[in-house]
Design an enzyme around this catalytic site. Structure first.
Site, mmCIF file in Angstrom:
data_model
loop_
_atom_site.group_PDB
_atom_site.id
_atom_site.type_symbol
_atom_site.label_atom_id
_atom_site.label_comp_id
_atom_site.label_asym_id
_atom_site.label_seq_id
_atom_site.Cartn_x
_atom_site.Cartn_y
_atom_site.Cartn_z
ATOM 1 N N LYS A 134 -12.129 15.540 29.820
ATOM 2 C CA LYS A 134 -12.940 16.731 29.561
ATOM 3 C C LYS A 134 -13.606 17.269 30.822
ATOM 4 C CE LYS A 134 -13.918 16.249 24.632
ATOM 5 N NZ LYS A 134 -12.897 15.274 24.325
ATOM 6 N N GLU A 218 -23.250 18.713 28.345
ATOM 7 C CA GLU A 218 -23.249 20.160 28.467
ATOM 8 C C GLU A 218 -24.216 20.760 27.463
ATOM 9 O OE1 GLU A 218 -19.122 20.951 27.958
ATOM 10 O OE2 GLU A 218 -19.201 20.923 25.773
ATOM 11 N N ASN A 253 -19.201 16.233 13.580
ATOM 12 C CA ASN A 253 -18.276 16.819 14.564
ATOM 13 C C ASN A 253 -16.807 16.611 14.213
ATOM 14 O OD1 ASN A 253 -20.394 17.709 16.403
ATOM 15 N ND2 ASN A 253 -20.671 15.549 16.884
ATOM 16 N N GLU A 306 -12.347 22.273 24.559
ATOM 17 C CA GLU A 306 -11.408 21.269 25.039
ATOM 18 C C GLU A 306 -9.994 21.709 24.688
ATOM 19 O OE1 GLU A 306 -12.281 17.609 23.061
ATOM 20 O OE2 GLU A 306 -11.771 18.348 21.078
ATOM 21 N N PHE A 366 -22.510 13.075 3.775
ATOM 22 C CA PHE A 366 -21.339 13.948 3.634
ATOM 23 C C PHE A 366 -20.015 13.195 3.769
ATOM 24 C CE2 PHE A 366 -24.679 16.830 5.314
ATOM 25 C CZ PHE A 366 -24.847 17.600 4.170
#
Length: 664
Positions: A134, A218, A253, A306, A366
């Site tokens: 990355k 980031e 994510n 990405e 979840f």
């Protein structure tokens, strides 16, 4: 023909092209099965590798040959470089389809061990290395004039440096694995303490999942959409973008629901994102199918996230709207053929939606993993325009060693409304028994007004369900439908139990009973229900209102189609016992009811109730997994919220904390 599979029938025209005689698939599950299906149509023999616990897996049975490469842990089997290279040599495979985690390593191994003549289905080594890192990929994206997220472009050395960098960038920040993907090794930090904790867990997950614990930091783009562009490039300098996929519905994510195209993009933004994706692919001399992922804010500004150098889990929705078989295209490119399409040839035909069906409990964060054996399994392939990509079958085991995905459920329609309606029907007709699953969550997402309107972001789930997912909330009408259906099922079963099939037995007194007074418990409510039989239908009175319930009443079928006052519902009765307890899956959610006769209900108040277990002094893992760290010892005094241990499940690390202050 099923529109979702038009690409497969079109592709038959090109299967006569010479490619490879034998292909080894260094993967498992649904993606391995997906590759095998195209290989069969192309006349290519396949070799599957598997761990010892996967000996009876579907991909093993589908392949022409299968070789065991080690025990269950992926590091000792599916990521076992030496074993895989030995299988390539032993089976004389001409080509290899790899999972992304071992692609680079196998290239290096090939050079070291002189495995000449073996073609790898995917991009070249330099592209995989550049995009798999990355940090390097972000620098390459900047040079290719691709929009990037502000952040630190180097490797973060330790937790102290992570805090310093996070303060410079400004909170919130995203900490993520340099070699990562699939949501693993990623943490959002809103302050110094979360940054230190995020650094620790992200580096451990990265090392466990990818063998590389390097991290980058980031700026976290708050409330964005996650939209990705599918690219396809050959070895002759040609590259295409195959439109976008909307992947904003996520938990931890990781994507849950995807669709193509996106409701958000206009043609100009779509073209700009596509052109930047192609520019990046060309910059690294990319040659295969790949995905460039972007975060898109509310003003349609987009930022490079990405590039995934593999066939993405959500690729079927792109196949549905473009008519291309991406696996076939990857094989053709690997053999050296040029792309047979121009950018102007790539259409957007209709709409496709994909739901990732997981063996997870959606009522816990979840979706926390569930394990077990699939005691009953039936895919909804009888529903029109439905595609199911799976790597399991009835009797398969869902274990702690691998991703808990059961399947990818895809529906296609001429427009979004049609595709979503078919998805709703497909979810209702999906039979999964033996493990917990997330059908209820998926169904609630696709019918939610915000989702239907296209008002979504990566924060959709926590915003819509701030207190966690609780299942479908019944309206008064739906509650009456459920009560009437449950009562009708009870009476239908009572009538069936009175029959003596195949026996010339004559009852002494013929039963002429035509009505029943019942008491049905649902949640905290107890409802009087009156049922009367009218031919093959039942007339049911609930809340002073009469409902007509009709069905074939095939009580042996896992699916039951019921019509209630003209409204068709597909339900599943999951369990029942002699005490009147029954579980019914209705509108995707499982409801527990107790159905008793009026007399039995009056007597039930004399039955003692079993006291609930006091678990306040116990720390019990909410999921199966491996204990990778214990932070306390007997005799320690701990405070509420203090970490007790760390559980690793499906390659994700989870901190278990004390619910109250006390002594271990």
């Amino acid at each position: 023909k099923n529109s979702c599979f038009v690409h497969l029938s079109r592709s038959l025209l090109f299967f006569s092209l010479q490619t490879f005689e034998k292909l080894l698939i260094a993967n498992r599950g649904e993606i391995a099965c997906r590759v095998i299906k195209t290989c069969k149509k192309m006349g290519i023999k396949t070799v599957a590798i598997h761990s010892d616990v996967d000996a009876n897996a579907v991909h093993v049975k589908m392949a022409d040959e299968a070789v065991c490469v080690g025990p269950a842990p992926t590091s000792k089997s599916y990521l076992n470089m030496d074993a895989i290279m030995e299988v390539i040599k032993k089976t004389r495979a001409q080509a290899v389809s790899l999972n992304e985690s071992i692609c680079c390593s196998c290239f290096i191994y090939r050079k070291q061990k002189s495995q000449k003549g073996v073609t790898f289905i995917g991009p070249d080594t330099h592209a995989i290395q550049a995009m798999g890192d990355k940090i390097e990929s972000k620098l390459l994206a900047k040079n290719a004039k691709v929009n990037t997220i502000p952040g630190f472009d180097g490797v973060v050395k330790d937790a102290d440096e992570a805090v310093r960098i996070a303060r410079e960038i400004g909170y919130p920040v995203m900490i993520k694995a340099s070699a990562g993907g699939g949501g693993k090794g990623m943490r959002i930090a809103w302050d110094d303490e979360e940054t230190r904790e995020g650094f620790r867990f992200s580096s451990q997950e990265a090392a466990s999942s990818f063998g590389d614990d390097r991290l980058l930091i980031e700026k976290f783009i708050d409330n964005p959409r996650h939209i990705e562009i599918q690219v396809l490039a050959d070895k002759h300098g040609n590259a295409l973008w195959l439109n976008e996929r909307e992947c904003s519905i996520q938990r931890r994510n990781q994507k849950v629901v995807e669709e193509a195209p996106s409701t958000f993009l206009d043609p100009e933004t779509r073209r700009a994102m596509g052109e930047q994706a192609v520019a990046l692919a060309k910059a690294v001399k990319y040659s295969s199918a790949g995905t460039v992922e972007f975060l898109v804010d509310s003003s349609k500004n987009f930022y490079f996230l990405e590039m995934n150098t593999r066939l993405q889990v959500e690729h079927p929705v792109t196949e549905c709207i473009t008519g291309l078989d991406l696996v076939q295209e990857m094989i053709r490119v690997a053999k050296g053929y040029p792309l047979r399409h121009k950018q102007a040839d790539i259409p957007i035909n209709g709409w496709a939606v994909e739901c990732r069906v997981y063996a997870e409990d959606p009522y816990k964060s979840f979706g926390l993993p569930s394990i077990g054996k699939l005691s009953q399994y039936q895919e909804p392939l009888h529903v029109p325009s439905v595609r199911v990509d799976s790597g399991i079958q009835q009797g398969s085991d869902i274990s702690i060693y691998y991703d808990p995905m059961i399947s990818k459920l895809i529906t296609y329609g001429s427009n979004r409304v049609e595709a979503l309606k078919r998805m709703e029907e497909a979810l209702d007709n999906y039979v999964i028994r033996g493990v917990a699953h997330n059908i209820s969550l998926l169904r609630e997402v696709i019918i939610h007004p915000r989702f239907v309107q296209g008002d979504i972001s990566t924060k959709f789930l926590p915003e819509v369900y701030p207190d966690g997912f609780k299942g479908h909330k019944l309206t008064d009408r739906e509650r009456r439908e459920l009560l009437a259906t449950a009562a009708s099922l009870y009476v239908a079963e009572q009538l069936r139990s009175q029959q003596f099939l195949g026996t010339p037995r004559i009852p002494i007194a013929k039963s002429k009973r035509g009505s029943w007074e019942l008491s049905v418990r649902l949640g905290d409510g107890i409802y009087p229900v009156a049922v009367s039989k009218d031919g093959s239908s039942f007339s049911v009175e609930v809340d002073g209102m009469k409902l007509n319930v009709t069905s074939e009443w095939n009580l042996a079928s896992p699916l039951l189609s019921v019509t209630i006052d003209g409204t068709q519902r597909t339900i599943q009765r999951l369990s029942r016992n002699a005490s009147g307890d029954t579980s019914i899956q209705f509108l995707g959610t499982v409801y527990k009811l107790q159905i008793l006769t009026k007399v039995a209900a009056e007597l039930s108040k004399y039955m003692p109730e079993k006291a609930a277990e006091d678990t306040s002094s116990i720390l019990r893992s909410p999921m199966p997994g491996a204990v990778v760290a214990v932070s306390v010892k007997p005799g320690d005094t701990v405070s509420e919220g203090q970490e007790i241990c760390v559980i690793e499940a499906m390659k994700m690390q989870n901190s278990m904390i004390a619910a109250k202050t006390g002594k271990v």
